[in-house]
Design an enzyme around this catalytic site. Structure first.
Site, PDB file in Angstrom:
ATOM      1  N   CYS A  57       0.843  -1.191   0.000  1.00 49.80           N
ATOM      2  CA  CYS A  57       0.000   0.000   0.000  1.00 49.80           C
ATOM      3  C   CYS A  57       0.881   1.245   0.000  1.00 49.80           C
ATOM      4  O   CYS A  57       1.798   1.363   0.810  1.00 49.80           O
ATOM      5  CB  CYS A  57      -0.915  -0.017   1.223  1.00 49.80           C
ATOM      6  SG  CYS A  57      -1.931   1.477   1.374  1.00 49.80           S
ATOM      7  N   CYS A 106      -7.269  -0.876   1.045  1.00 49.67           N
ATOM      8  CA  CYS A 106      -6.312  -1.493   1.960  1.00 49.67           C
ATOM      9  C   CYS A 106      -7.025  -1.748   3.291  1.00 49.67           C
ATOM     10  O   CYS A 106      -7.670  -0.850   3.831  1.00 49.67           O
ATOM     11  CB  CYS A 106      -5.125  -0.558   2.163  1.00 49.67           C
ATOM     12  SG  CYS A 106      -3.970  -1.087   3.449  1.00 49.67           S
ATOM     13  N   CYS A 129      -7.681  -4.896 -10.464  1.00 50.17           N
ATOM     14  CA  CYS A 129      -7.164  -3.861 -11.349  1.00 50.17           C
ATOM     15  C   CYS A 129      -6.770  -2.665 -10.479  1.00 50.17           C
ATOM     16  O   CYS A 129      -7.628  -1.946  -9.979  1.00 50.17           O
ATOM     17  CB  CYS A 129      -8.264  -3.498 -12.350  1.00 50.17           C
ATOM     18  SG  CYS A 129      -7.755  -2.406 -13.656  1.00 50.17           S
TER      19      CYS A 129
END
Length: 145
Positions: A57, A106, A129
Site C-alpha cells: 500500500c 487497503c 485492477c
C-alpha cells in the site's frame, strides 16, 4: 464478489485525519488513495513492470500483492488474480460513473487501491485492477531487508 463494505471506516487499524494524509502523500497519491481517483491506463508506473517482488500500500506500506500473481490483462493497469491474503484488502460498493463496481481498499488504512472484476484468469477468475500510484513496489532482493 460482495457488494458490501467489508471494512467500515472506523475499523481500520491505521487512523489519520485527511490533513495528516495530505502531509504524508503527494498530491497525485492523495487523489488516488484518499479521493478514490483513477490514473491513466498504459502510462502508469507498474502496468509493464515484470520484475519479481511485492506490491505494498502506498499509504501505509501493508503487503498487498505478489509479482507471482500479476498478469497482463490488457486493461492498462497492473492486474493481479489474487492478493497475498483476502484479509489484506477490503471491498466497498462503488456506484460512481453510472456503473456498479467493487472497490478494493487497503484493510490496514482504508485507502483506495482500485477495483476487482470477475473477468480474470483461473484459478480465481478475478482481476484486481490496481492503480500504480496506490502502491509501492519492493524488488525481490530488497523484500527481506
Amino acid at each position: 464478489m460482495a457488494q458490501t463494505d467489508t471494512f467500515p471506516k472506523k475499523d481500520y487499524p491505521v487512523q489519520k485525519s485527511e490533513a495528516e494524509w495530505k502531509e504524508i502523500l503527494t498530491s497525485k497519491e492523495y487523489r488516488i488513495l484518499r479521493d478514490r481517483g483513477t490514473e491513466l491506463p498504459f502510462v502508469n508506473e507498474y502496468n509493464s513492470n515484470k520484475r519479481e517482488g511485492i506490491y505494498v500500500c502506498g499509504a501505509c506500506g501493508q503487503k498487498l500483492y505478489s509479482s507471482q500473481h500479476k498478469y497482463e490483462s490488457g486493461s492498462g493497469w497492473p492486474s493481479f488474480w489474487k492478493p497475498f491474503a483476502d484479509s489484506l484488502v477490503g471491498e466497498r460498493e462503488d456506484n460512481s460513473w453510472f456503473m456498479s463496481r467493487t472497490e478494493i481498499v487497503c484493510s490496514n488504512c482504508g485507502s483506495h487501491l482500485g477495483h476487482v472484476f470477475d473477468d480474470g484468469p483461473q484459478p480465481t477468475g478475478l482481476r484486481y485492477c490496481m492503480n500504480s500510484l496506490a502502491m509501492d513496489f519492493i524488488p525481490k532482493e530488497e523484500v527481506n531487508k
